[in-house]
Design a protein around this motif. Structure first.
Motif: not given
Length: 931
Positions: A798-804, A839-847
């Protein structure tokens, strides 16, 4: 010796092996002869002289273990050196060099053998005495010369002529102005009293000397004993020499000559109170003189009542002639001995024996050993009734009110009495139980224990008894002695005690008619096999336990003595040994041992509880393999797949439970579920208890946490102290997974993700310090691991849980830790930072600043970057200062590191501030981004 021969020293080679292996002869004869012949030419030069001495020492040291190889060559070596020292034109330096070489030879071969080769004609006495009197007793550079001259003089003193004959016309010609030879020798004795003991004994005990000078010399010696103080170095040296001289005189002199002086000497020693001296050597010498005085007071006779084993025939000992052996034993029965001759015992003997008994409890081993030998010697001359009183006094040492020193001294005395035949078989019922206790004597003192010397001495007693008594005498006591010896040889923590017990077992052939399976045990538990502790506990014990006489005693010893041992290694080995021994007595383990262990597992002793829990686990698993249905501990129940339904649950903390076994068996899952409802220890004041319960909660499988995620998280969050990271909540979050729109009671979702990260990021600011240093670093390291695991799991499901805001704070805190000075924690932070970045799988968003970070830390260099090295890490970390969102935290980490001492020198000082975050507390979603 073994290691060198095997080439284990690492420097080795063929030369080392060849030098250490047995020699066939004196192969250095030619070189030695050439070296001795060159002394006259090289003695003047300091460098060549010292080089020659060092080379000769190397040659002689090769024969330290085989000195007999020098015997055919001693005479010519001595003659070559004596030619140098006898030469009147030889300079003093050459004379001293010759005596130094003589001393080196005598040190290797032994002075008793070497001194016999000195010429000892009548004509030799005067030159040797003159040469000795010319020596300066205070010259520390020439002590070898004085030592060898005294040995030489000791031999010349044996001439069978009255020394007055050597004075010649001394009395008729006053112009000679020379003292008699006897007086000159006494003058030497008084000046060199420390070095002159052997010479003095042989001189003073001569018939012509003792008539004229013995009393005066003893008066002078006793005056020295009375006046010298053991609180000064000079006084200690003087006392040492005087006491050694007295011991030698009363040992080698005739009893009739020294008996009149013995009471005076004893009174002098009593007044000196050597037992109160702080010098162990002086106390030992005092004991030696005491025992010699005791022998002087008693007539030199062997007690007729003493036990004599009689025939030492191997055939009798092997049981081939049992009838003959019994007849021989009856022949030497002390009960049937002829009546003793009545004779008076001097009153001083009682004082001597009393002081020897006190010395048995001395704090130094050398004193106790000397006292034990003295008791054995004196008792051998006493009537039977008085000797039995001495034995009774020795047995008083074996009281639990006494210290380990008294037990050790008592064992030594019993061994001496036994091997001399002074401990009659009628005393064995009293003695054997005490020796069996001594074989397991172990007194706890703080974080260690005392008693290895007692156990070692008890093995010596068993060795002495096996040699002293007929097998028929020991037959009623063989089983307890054999069991105790076997247990010591296998389970003792001290390698010396194990080997001593094994050596005592060597005497089992002497008692093999009664010693159960003695030869078989001796073969398995020999001197070398018992050197490896793990092999003793895990292999030899299984073999020996196969003999039923030893099975239960070995198990009982492990349960009562070893599972509660202060040494954790012993506790673990003992529990593993119980696992291996379970097939030898499964019913005894199930019906007797396990109930005893359960009682210990709930006791107050921490070591006992730990060992009992491990032992229950090991025995349970072993019983499972045998088909027994037993249910004790959770971990071993899980491994054993044993049925468990609707039974009471044991309320023990369960850090031992692992998640993998739990998922395999529904019955065990029910047990864990019940345990999860009874974790009252989470509110305990004991930190270890809270941590253990948290670890157990973190091991729960997903279905157990269903609809209870918030409950578990709330329990651990409210109870865990700031200095201990939220392990259980972290593991629970990883177990249940993440789903954006899921229930907060079941998964990580929008409703609880902020709280999860808040707890972990708070731990990143823990800089708690105590006497151990920066203990908060342990918390920060665990928090970094938690951030990595949770972030990667959430990013994958659930990558959408990781906010900026969450991602920025996670990376900023990791950058701060990667800029600090503790090497291993900087390396851990750097590894987590790069893991999330690459990390690419999974990739961490908003870094934040992802592209700039990839240019600073390229993926191809991630493996080669050594974060442990400050010279490699800090040049990369400082480049983060150009990125606005990392600048503050990077500066904060660098500020702690700049000018500070590294971890390799001292523990890091306390941090100036325990909260490094500039972000005010509150929901992460509402936090402003730092400028």
């Amino acid at each position: 010796m073994t290691d060198v021969c095997n080439g284990d020293d690492g420097s080795g080679g063929a030369d080392v092996v060849a030098d250490a292996c047995p020699l066939a002869g004196f192969g250095d004869s030619a070189e030695t002869r050439a070296l001795l012949a060159s002394l006259a030419d090289l003695h003047a030069d300091l460098v060549t002289r010292e080089s020659a001495v060092e080379r000769f020492v190397v040659i002689m040291d090769r024969y330290q273990e085989q000195p007999h190889l020098l015997d055919p060559h001693l005479e010519w070596m001595m003659n070559m050196l004596l030619d140098l020292v006898r030469n009147e034109k030889a300079p003093p330096l050459l004379v001293h060099l010759g005596f130094k070489f003589l001393y080196i030879i005598s040190k290797v071969r032994g002075y008793k053998v070497f001194m016999q080769l000195f010429p000892h004609e009548v004509s030799d006495l005067q030159p040797v005495l003159d040469l000795l009197l010319r020596q300066d007793p205070k010259d520390t550079e020439t002590w070898e010369t004085r030592y060898m001259l005294l040995l030489w003089l000791a031999m010349t003193c044996l001439i069978p002529f009255d020394l007055s004959r050597l004075d010649g016309h001394l009395n008729s010609d006053p112009r000679l102005n020379r003292e008699p030879v006897m007086d000159r020798l006494l003058a030497v004795a008084k000046v060199l009293v420390v070095e002159v003991r052997l010479c003095l004994c042989r001189f003073v005990t001569r018939p012509d000397v003792k008539q004229k000078r013995l009393g005066d010399f003893l008066d002078w010696t006793l005056a020295m004993v009375s006046e010298a103080s053991d609180r000064t170095m000079a006084g200690t040296v003087a006392l040492d020499g005087a006491l050694r001289s007295l011991a030698q005189l009363f040992k080698h002199g005739k009893r009739d000559d020294f008996l009149p002086y013995a009471p005076t000497v004893l009174r002098c020693l009593d007044q000196k109170k050597l037992t109160d001296s702080s010098q162990a050597m002086l106390r030992k010498l005092g004991v030696k003189v005491l025992q010699r005085l005791g022998l002087t007071f008693l007539k030199p006779r062997l007690a007729k009542w003493r036990y004599q084993r009689g025939s030492r025939s191997l055939a009798v000992n092997l049981g081939h002639s049992a009838v003959a052996g019994q007849a021989e034993g009856a022949k030497h029965d002390p009960e049937a001995a002829s009546p003793e001759e009545d004779y008076d015992i001097a009153e001083e003997v009682e004082s001597v024996i009393e002081q020897l008994l006190v010395a048995l409890k001395d704090k130094e081993t050398v004193v106790r050993w000397s006292a034990a030998k003295g008791i054995g010697r004196v008792t051998g001359r006493l009537p039977r009734e008085l000797a039995d009183d001495v034995v009774g006094s020795v047995l008083d040492c074996f009281s639990f009110q006494e210290t380990d020193n008294a037990w050790h001294g008592g064992c030594l005395a019993l061994a001496e009495l036994g091997r001399r035949g002074l401990l009659l078989p009628s005393r064995l019922p009293d003695v054997v139980p005490l020796i069996v206790q001594a074989l397991t004597y172990d007194e706890r003192r703080g974080a260690c224990s005392l008693g290895s010397n007692v156990r070692d001495a008890a093995c010596y007693v068993c060795w002495a008894f096996a040699r002293a008594y007929d097998p028929t005498e020991l037959k009623p006591y063989v089983n307890p002695i054999a069991s105790a010896l076997v247990i010591t040889a296998i389970f003792d923590r001290n390698i010396s005690c194990r080997k001593a017990a094994s050596v005592s077992d060597v005497n089992t052939p002497r008692q093999c008619g009664t010693f159960p399976h003695g030869i078989d045990i001796l073969t398995a538990a020999d001197y070398f096999a018992v050197g490896n502790l793990s092999n003793c506990y895990l292999a030899i014990s299984v073999y020996v336990a196969g003999f039923e006489e030893y099975t239960k005693p070995m198990i009982d010893h492990l349960v009562t003595r070893k599972i509660n041992h202060w040494d954790g290694t012993i506790r673990e080995l003992a529990t593993r040994a119980l696992h291996n021994l379970t097939p030898c007595a499964p019913e005894y383990m199930a019906n007797t041992v396990l109930p005893r262990l359960l009682a210990v597992a709930t006791g107050m002793d921490l070591h006992g509880r730990h060992g009992a829990i491990l032992a229950c686990a090991e025995i349970t698993h072993a019983l499972y393999t045998l088909g027994c249905r037993i249910c004790i501990l959770i971990q071993k129940l899980s491994l054993s797949r044993m049925p468990f339904r609707d039974d009471p649950v044991i309320g023990e903390p369960a850090p031992l439970v692992s998640a993998a076994p739990c998922r395999s068996c529904h019955a065990q899952l029910l047990i864990l579920y019940e345990l999860s409802q009874h974790y009252s220890t989470l509110s305990s004041a004991e930190v270890q208890g809270r941590c253990g319960c948290a670890l157990a909660l973190g091991a729960l499988p997903p279905f157990m946490i269903h609809n209870k995620l918030q409950q578990v998280g709330a329990r651990t969050t409210t109870q865990a102290p700031p200095t201990h990271p939220d392990h259980s909540r972290l593991r629970v979050c990883v177990t249940v997974g993440a789903r954006s729109q899921g229930s907060p009671d079941n998964v990580v979702c929008e409703a609880n993700v902020a709280g999860v990260y808040e707890a972990l990021l708070d731990c990143m600011g823990d800089y708690t310090t105590d006497s151990r240093g920066d203990v908060g670093a342990w918390v920060r390291a665990a928090a970094m691991t938690g951030l990595q695991d949770v972030t990667l799991q959430v990013a994958g499901s659930s990558p959408e849980l990781l906010t900026p805001a969450i991602c920025q704070r996670v990376m900023s805190c990791l950058a701060q830790q990667a800029a600090e000075k503790i090497d291993r924690y900087r390396a851990h932070a750097g590894a987590v930072f790069l893991r999330l970045l690459h990390s690419t799988e999974p990739a961490v968003p908003h870094l934040p600043h992802r592209e700039e970070l990839l240019s600073i830390f390229p993926p191809e260099e991630a493996e080669s970057l050594n974060w442990m090295s400050a010279s490699e890490a800090f040049p990369r970390v400082t480049r983060l200062l150009s990125l606005p969102l990392y600048r503050y935290h990077t500066l904060l980490g660098l500020a702690v590191s700049v000018g500070g001492l590294t971890e390799s020198t001292v523990p890091p000082p306390p941090a100036a501030c325990t909260n490094t975050s500039p972000i005010p507390p509150g929901p992460i979603s509402s936090l402003p981004l730092p400028l």
